[in-house]
Design a protein around this motif. Structure first.
Motif, PDB file in Angstrom:
ATOM      1  N   ALA A  86       0.833  -1.210   0.000  1.00 37.24           N
ATOM      2  CA  ALA A  86       0.000   0.000   0.000  1.00 37.24           C
ATOM      3  C   ALA A  86       0.864   1.255   0.000  1.00 37.24           C
ATOM      4  O   ALA A  86       0.605   2.200  -0.763  1.00 37.24           O
ATOM      5  N   VAL A  87       1.910   1.280   0.826  1.00 43.56           N
ATOM      6  CA  VAL A  87       2.766   2.469   0.902  1.00 43.56           C
ATOM      7  C   VAL A  87       3.535   2.649  -0.405  1.00 43.56           C
ATOM      8  O   VAL A  87       3.690   3.769  -0.895  1.00 43.56           O
ATOM      9  N   ALA A  88       3.999   1.557  -1.006  1.00 44.53           N
ATOM     10  CA  ALA A  88       4.691   1.662  -2.292  1.00 44.53           C
ATOM     11  C   ALA A  88       3.773   2.291  -3.342  1.00 44.53           C
ATOM     12  O   ALA A  88       4.207   3.126  -4.144  1.00 44.53           O
ATOM     13  N   SER A  89       2.516   1.926  -3.307  1.00 44.74           N
ATOM     14  CA  SER A  89       1.538   2.521  -4.224  1.00 44.74           C
ATOM     15  C   SER A  89       1.336   4.003  -3.922  1.00 44.74           C
ATOM     16  O   SER A  89       1.275   4.827  -4.837  1.00 44.74           O
ATOM     17  N   HIS A  90       1.248   4.360  -2.642  1.00 39.22           N
ATOM     18  CA  HIS A  90       1.096   5.769  -2.249  1.00 39.22           C
ATOM     19  C   HIS A  90       2.310   6.582  -2.703  1.00 39.22           C
ATOM     20  O   HIS A  90       2.161   7.704  -3.204  1.00 39.22           O
ATOM     21  N   VAL A  91       3.500   6.023  -2.533  1.00 41.01           N
ATOM     22  CA  VAL A  91       4.729   6.710  -2.937  1.00 41.01           C
ATOM     23  C   VAL A  91       4.747   6.908  -4.450  1.00 41.01           C
ATOM     24  O   VAL A  91       5.062   8.003  -4.941  1.00 41.01           O
ATOM     25  N   ALA A  92       4.386   5.884  -5.201  1.00 45.61           N
ATOM     26  CA  ALA A  92       4.380   5.986  -6.665  1.00 45.61           C
ATOM     27  C   ALA A  92       3.426   7.087  -7.135  1.00 45.61           C
ATOM     28  O   ALA A  92       3.761   7.876  -8.030  1.00 45.61           O
ATOM     29  N   ARG A  93       2.247   7.160  -6.525  1.00 46.68           N
ATOM     30  CA  ARG A  93       1.287   8.219  -6.888  1.00 46.68           C
ATOM     31  C   ARG A  93       1.846   9.596  -6.544  1.00 46.68           C
ATOM     32  O   ARG A  93       1.736  10.536  -7.324  1.00 46.68           O
TER      33      ARG A  93
END
Length: 102
Positions: A86-93
């Motif tokens: 989830a955090v990796a996705s938040h960082v990518a966005r």
């Protein structure tokens, strides 16, 4: 050196313990003073040739807070293994938004 925790930085900056019944309502990692602390820590660390990062639960639970950390130029955000995807996705966005805004 290990990444400081968002919790510890918030306690230090606000002088508030989240476990205090009387003051827990003021404990907020997104408080402007805490955000300024995070923003002002990355540049000197980088100037000294050191990475800047934090750890904690808030980036796992709050995509907007993760975006604040990315915008501040942090190199790492340490989270619990079950929060990594989830955090990796938040960082990518957040990184994509920074690239779009640049």
């Amino acid at each position: 050196m290990a990444n400081p925790s968002c919790n510890d930085l918030t306690r230090l900056t606000l002088g508030v313990d989240r476990d205090s019944e009387a003051l827990a309502h003021v404990f907020d990692e997104r408080d402007p003073a805490v955000v300024r602390s995070i923003q002002t820590l990355a540049a000197p660390a980088h100037a000294a040739g050191r990475p800047a990062g934090v750890c904690g639960q808030r980036p796992s639970d709050d995509p907007a807070f993760t975006a604040i950390l990315v915008a501040a130029g942090l190199d790492s955000i340490s989270v619990a293994p079950d929060s990594f995807a989830a955090v990796a996705s938040h960082v990518a966005r957040a990184e994509a938004t920074l690239e779009t805004d640049a």
